[in-house]
Design an enzyme around this catalytic site. Sequence first.
Site: not given
Length: 340
Positions: A16-17, A37, A42, A67, A82, A123, A154
């Site tokens: 991502g950013f 990701d 992203g 995972l 993040l 984050a 969110y």
Amino acid sequence: MTHRKSTTVLVAGGAGFLGSHLCDALLARGDRVIALDSFLTGRRRNLRHLERDPRFDLVEHDVVRPLPAALRRQTFDRVYNLACAASPPHYQADPEHTLLTSVLGTRHLLLAAEASGARFFQASTSEVYGDPEVHPQPEGYWGHVNPTGPRACYDEGKRAGETLCYDYARAGRVAVRVARIFNTYGPRMRADDGRVVSNVVCQALAGDAITVYGDGSQTRSFCYVADLIEGIIRLSLHEAPGLAVSPVNLGNPVELTVSDLVARVLAMTGSASPVVTRPLPTDDPRRRRPDIARAKELLGWSPAVPLEQGLKATILWFADEAEDGPRGAVVSEERRAALV
Ligand code: NAD
Ligand code: UDP
């Protein structure tokens, strides 16, 4: 010369950013980096320059699911979470997935940290304060969030993510560091990200109408990405007694209205774009400004890049490098000289 033992870190949301800039900074300090990701928002191209770096790996995975076994066998020194779409139109496109990303995703990453004895960086966001009744917002403020509105997937997801972090820390399972990140901007934002800085810069460069939601009097405080990444690194490396450090606001306290931001971008780009108004989105916070006293005291951190300088870098990046940047964007030589 002293040599630091090489450490292995996992960066979820690494394409991502912010995540891609964080990967760069961690590699630059000597860490081995595994980015994870799902490419929801992203992009591989954010990490293309790292493809040949032997200390870098990229794994495609959605953190809503446990995972992959190969990652569960790895030992990490630090885990950075993040992973989560951050722009309102993107995180509202699939609200259930957004909520689960922050809750299940954070759990799966905490479990990976626990298995490794790794430190965990979360984050979090200024959105935990919602539409704040306290201004500026210190970390001790518990917030004013609508739990049923369109932003809740969110905001409440991030609040629950913080809850999980501190539950794991209290139980002695994982050492956690939580940053509440305020609006951050810079190169590698997507042209179609939907947040205000990328929208306004791309619209100005393309000569398209600038969309101001509401009357433009709402405020935000914008932090340049390099400053934010420095704050993340300092917080994640911060040594402290006990497993938990209280959440820390990371952001730039210089507050401005959306109309102010638009005026600055128009002046800097020399654009003749008209300004049009659009309805204010539901629950759009009226004001937002971080109180960064804790970050200053604990980390010796405060932002160094003034808005004009950060906007210059962002404008030139969208004009020159963004592969999905505004078509027909031209920054004249004269304007460019004035910018740099
Ligand atoms: P971004 O959308 O560019 O990055 C998020 C990354 O997470 C993307 O690469 C995306 O593909 C990935 N992702 C999303 N859901 C995933 C999932 N379920 N599994 C795996 N990967 C997933 O946004 P950003 O601005 O770089 O934000 C990064 C983090 O920082 C987010 O957690 C965001 O909430 C937080 N944050 C950002 C800001 C900001 O202003 N940029 C402010 C507050 C908080
Ligand atoms: N905004 C705007 N025009 C746009 C995009 C956003 O006026 O094209 C406004 C938005 O309503 C909000 C502010 O800019 O008041 C910041 O929006 P952004 O989505 O960047 O971040 P957030 O609302 O999550 O802080």
